[in-house]
Design an enzyme around this catalytic site. Structure first.
Site, mmCIF file in Angstrom:
data_model
loop_
_atom_site.group_PDB
_atom_site.id
_atom_site.type_symbol
_atom_site.label_atom_id
_atom_site.label_comp_id
_atom_site.label_asym_id
_atom_site.label_seq_id
_atom_site.Cartn_x
_atom_site.Cartn_y
_atom_site.Cartn_z
ATOM 1 N N ARG A 132 10.346 -18.438 9.412
ATOM 2 C CA ARG A 132 9.151 -18.598 8.543
ATOM 3 C C ARG A 132 8.006 -17.661 8.930
ATOM 4 O O ARG A 132 6.841 -17.928 8.635
ATOM 5 C CB ARG A 132 8.670 -20.052 8.514
ATOM 6 C CG ARG A 132 9.715 -20.996 7.967
ATOM 7 C CD ARG A 132 9.102 -22.267 7.437
ATOM 8 N NE ARG A 132 10.135 -23.089 6.849
ATOM 9 C CZ ARG A 132 10.857 -23.981 7.533
ATOM 10 N NH1 ARG A 132 10.623 -24.176 8.811
ATOM 11 N NH2 ARG A 132 11.790 -24.657 6.921
ATOM 12 N N LYS A 154 2.751 -4.993 1.958
ATOM 13 C CA LYS A 154 3.804 -5.142 0.940
ATOM 14 C C LYS A 154 5.146 -4.891 1.621
ATOM 15 O O LYS A 154 5.345 -3.841 2.245
ATOM 16 C CB LYS A 154 3.627 -4.130 -0.190
ATOM 17 C CG LYS A 154 2.595 -4.552 -1.215
ATOM 18 C CD LYS A 154 2.679 -3.626 -2.421
ATOM 19 C CE LYS A 154 1.618 -3.972 -3.444
ATOM 20 N NZ LYS A 154 1.598 -3.011 -4.570
ATOM 21 N N GLU A 196 1.230 11.310 -1.847
ATOM 22 C CA GLU A 196 0.508 10.033 -1.652
ATOM 23 C C GLU A 196 -0.848 10.261 -0.975
ATOM 24 O O GLU A 196 -1.737 9.427 -1.078
ATOM 25 C CB GLU A 196 1.352 9.056 -0.823
ATOM 26 C CG GLU A 196 2.639 8.593 -1.507
ATOM 27 C CD GLU A 196 2.442 7.448 -2.505
ATOM 28 O OE1 GLU A 196 1.298 7.109 -2.820
ATOM 29 O OE2 GLU A 196 3.474 6.919 -2.979
ATOM 30 N N LYS A 237 -7.117 3.017 1.761
ATOM 31 C CA LYS A 237 -6.169 1.929 1.486
ATOM 32 C C LYS A 237 -6.658 0.631 2.118
ATOM 33 O O LYS A 237 -6.565 -0.438 1.507
ATOM 34 C CB LYS A 237 -4.770 2.283 1.979
ATOM 35 C CG LYS A 237 -3.791 1.150 1.684
ATOM 36 C CD LYS A 237 -2.413 1.570 1.343
ATOM 37 C CE LYS A 237 -1.609 0.342 0.900
ATOM 38 N NZ LYS A 237 -0.221 0.611 0.685
ATOM 39 N N GLU A 247 -3.010 -7.752 -4.980
ATOM 40 C CA GLU A 247 -2.967 -6.947 -6.208
ATOM 41 C C GLU A 247 -3.278 -7.760 -7.455
ATOM 42 O O GLU A 247 -2.542 -7.770 -8.429
ATOM 43 C CB GLU A 247 -1.609 -6.243 -6.339
ATOM 44 C CG GLU A 247 -1.689 -5.041 -7.286
ATOM 45 C CD GLU A 247 -0.425 -4.199 -7.302
ATOM 46 O OE1 GLU A 247 0.040 -3.801 -6.229
ATOM 47 O OE2 GLU A 247 0.077 -3.951 -8.404
ATOM 48 N N ARG A 251 -6.255 -3.257 -6.359
ATOM 49 C CA ARG A 251 -5.136 -2.690 -5.592
ATOM 50 C C ARG A 251 -4.173 -1.949 -6.514
ATOM 51 O O ARG A 251 -3.492 -1.015 -6.094
ATOM 52 C CB ARG A 251 -4.406 -3.778 -4.790
ATOM 53 C CG ARG A 251 -3.330 -3.173 -3.896
ATOM 54 C CD ARG A 251 -2.816 -4.123 -2.832
ATOM 55 N NE ARG A 251 -1.763 -3.477 -2.070
ATOM 56 C CZ ARG A 251 -1.279 -3.923 -0.920
ATOM 57 N NH1 ARG A 251 -1.753 -5.024 -0.383
ATOM 58 N NH2 ARG A 251 -0.311 -3.265 -0.311
ATOM 59 N N ASN A 255 -1.325 2.369 -7.572
ATOM 60 C CA ASN A 255 -0.099 2.687 -8.325
ATOM 61 C C ASN A 255 -0.293 3.882 -9.256
ATOM 62 O O ASN A 255 0.563 4.136 -10.110
ATOM 63 C CB ASN A 255 0.344 1.462 -9.138
ATOM 64 C CG ASN A 255 0.671 0.293 -8.233
ATOM 65 O OD1 ASN A 255 1.197 0.482 -7.140
ATOM 66 N ND2 ASN A 255 0.337 -0.904 -8.668
ATOM 67 N N HIS A 258 2.660 5.818 -10.411
ATOM 68 C CA HIS A 258 3.873 5.119 -9.985
ATOM 69 C C HIS A 258 4.681 4.504 -11.125
ATOM 70 O O HIS A 258 5.866 4.237 -10.950
ATOM 71 C CB HIS A 258 3.531 4.046 -8.945
ATOM 72 C CG HIS A 258 3.296 4.633 -7.585
ATOM 73 N ND1 HIS A 258 2.279 5.537 -7.325
ATOM 74 C CD2 HIS A 258 3.954 4.475 -6.406
ATOM 75 C CE1 HIS A 258 2.319 5.879 -6.041
ATOM 76 N NE2 HIS A 258 3.325 5.262 -5.474
ATOM 77 N N HIS A 262 8.465 5.355 -10.675
ATOM 78 C CA HIS A 262 9.532 4.364 -10.482
ATOM 79 C C HIS A 262 10.605 4.509 -11.551
ATOM 80 O O HIS A 262 11.794 4.342 -11.272
ATOM 81 C CB HIS A 262 8.957 2.947 -10.466
ATOM 82 C CG HIS A 262 8.237 2.626 -9.182
ATOM 83 N ND1 HIS A 262 7.419 1.541 -9.031
ATOM 84 C CD2 HIS A 262 8.210 3.273 -7.983
ATOM 85 C CE1 HIS A 262 6.922 1.526 -7.793
ATOM 86 N NE2 HIS A 262 7.392 2.568 -7.143
ATOM 87 N N HIS A 277 10.902 9.646 -3.338
ATOM 88 C CA HIS A 277 9.787 8.895 -3.924
ATOM 89 C C HIS A 277 8.540 9.768 -4.118
ATOM 90 O O HIS A 277 7.944 9.780 -5.199
ATOM 91 C CB HIS A 277 9.476 7.682 -3.047
ATOM 92 C CG HIS A 277 8.304 6.881 -3.519
ATOM 93 N ND1 HIS A 277 8.308 6.185 -4.711
ATOM 94 C CD2 HIS A 277 7.067 6.693 -2.985
ATOM 95 C CE1 HIS A 277 7.134 5.598 -4.879
ATOM 96 N NE2 HIS A 277 6.361 5.887 -3.841
HETATM 97 N N1 GLY Z 1 1.881 1.198 -2.373
HETATM 98 C C1 GLY Z 1 0.947 0.508 -3.142
HETATM 99 C C2 GLY Z 1 0.345 -0.671 -2.457
HETATM 100 O O1 GLY Z 1 0.521 -0.831 -1.267
HETATM 101 O O2 GLY Z 1 -0.295 -1.470 -3.087
#
Ligand code: GLY
Length: 384
Positions: A132, A154, A196, A237, A247, A251, A255, A258, A262, A277
């Site tokens: 957990r 993430k 990035e 960030k 998000e 946040r 993207n 992206h 994607h 990527h």
């Molecule tokens: N890579 C985008 C984020 O971490 O929200």
């Protein structure tokens, strides 16, 4: 923009991520592995450590990290997974959880992710659910992971339905961005990560974009410009994550580019010989600005400037540059429909009113996207 005086070569830069109850630091600088071990020893006295890495990174960097752990008297086990996006799978996730249990990693122990985004995402997700939740430390070894995926919590794996669709938010306890580890990256991989970096200028920091235009080759070469670029990206960030960890708002700006990226990764079967990527993100950034231009939001000169800079670096900026082809407009738009940025069938895009003036656009009409992608794919190619 000049490099601040306190960012001297050889001096570690600390960027805090201010999350209540889950705050942590990002440490940036060259040759930080022994400092990482010392910080881990202080953070988790007596803890056992599992070092999760991939076969390529293990050969390059695991012995150096393990020597530092040994020096601090930290007991460790190494768990190795195959390199590549295919490792972010259910099967590898189960294998990793079992390996961590077999290594007797307990609640008070610690897991280290030593590698790029794949290792970080998989390891972070295993750490999120093992018993957990156990603590984990990110030691990213690619530029892309240092400026993006290792920060912000993430974690996750891919499903046949799309990328990163199974996962959890689980913040690391520490991030060590050792910029000397990037010296072993191929030029292709470094440049892909650079997409990035420049993204942060395009989102809301036009002065940083100006600085990148002048300094990009020095970032690749190493030295204070590289550390500064990683620090600017991590500060940006960290600020976004601190105000919107899950998000629910801002946040999503991260993207930028992206939704297209994607879709392109999906249509090229996550095959890194065709597209990695960061290359998909470079095309996505250029497309996001040209799409914004087409919608009458962004001056054409800003959209052209974005493509020109990415071109100069040697990154792809058009659908025509996808090796083996990107697919038809219908396939590209359908692949976008799998993205997490789709809510109840309506596309959310990050669009721009100019360089450094990005914003979240909800409810973008699928027909507008289709018409834009068709124009990009047309014989005349993108309007630039
Ligand atoms: N890579 C985008 C984020 O971490 O929200």
């Amino acid at each position: 923009m000049t490099i601040p005086a306190d960012e001297k070569p050889g001096v570690r830069i600390t960027v805090p991520v201010a999350l209540e109850g889950r705050a942590y630091d990002i440490q940036i600088g060259r040759h930080q592995l022994c400092e990482a071990a010392a910080l881990i020893a202080a953070m988790a006295p007596g803890a056992k450590v599992a070092v999760v890495t991939d076969e390529s990174v293990a050969a390059l960097h695991a012995p150096a990290l393990e020597a530092c752990l040994q020096q601090e008297g930290i007991g460790f086990t190494r768990i190795t997974v195959p390199p590549g996006e295919a490792t972010k799978s259910y099967a590898r996730f189960i294998g990793l959880c079992d390996a961590l249990l077999a290594a007797k990693i307990e609640r008070d122990d610690l897991v280290i992710a030593l590698g790029g985004g794949v290792v970080g995402d998989l390891t972070g997700f295993a750490a999120a659910v093992l018993r957990r939740g156990v603590r984990f430390v990110q030691i990213p070894t690619t530029l892309l992971a240092q400026v993006d995926s290792s920060v912000g919590g993430k974690t996750g794996i891919n499903s046949s339905h799309g990328k990163n669709l199974i996962g959890a938010f689980h913040q690391p306890s520490l991030v060590i961005a050792d910029t000397a580890l990037l010296d072993t990256l191929s030029e292709r991989e470094f440049k892909a990560g650079y997409a990035e970096v420049v993204k942060y200028g395009l989102i809301d920091d036009p002065a940083f974009f100006d600085w990148c235009e002048v300094n990009w080759s020095r970032i690749i070469e190493g030295g204070p410009e590289r550390d500064h670029a990683v620090a600017v990206a991590c500060r940006a960030k960290a600020a976004i994550v601190a105000r919107d960890e899950r998000e629910e708002g801002d946040r999503a700006l991260l993207n930028l580019g992206h939704t297209f990226a994607h879709a392109l990764e999906r249509l090229t079967n996550y095959d890194s010989t065709r597209l990695v990527h960061g290359e998909a993100v470079a095309i996505g950034l250029a497309l996001a600005f040209r799409f914004s231009q087409r919608l009458g939001l962004c001056p054409g000169q800003d959209a052209s400037r974005v493509s020109r800079h990415l071109d100069a670096v040697g990154l792809p900026t058009t659908l025509q540059q996808v090796p083996g082809g990107a697919g038809s407009a219908a396939e590209i738009v359908a692949a976008m429909g799998q993205d997490k940025k789709v809510r109840r069938g309506v596309l959310t895009f990050i669009l721009a009113r100019g360089i450094g003036r990005s914003f979240i656009a909800h409810g973008v009409a699928a027909e507008e996207v289709m018409a834009f992608v068709e124009a990009e794919l047309s014989a005349n190619g993108p309007a630039r």
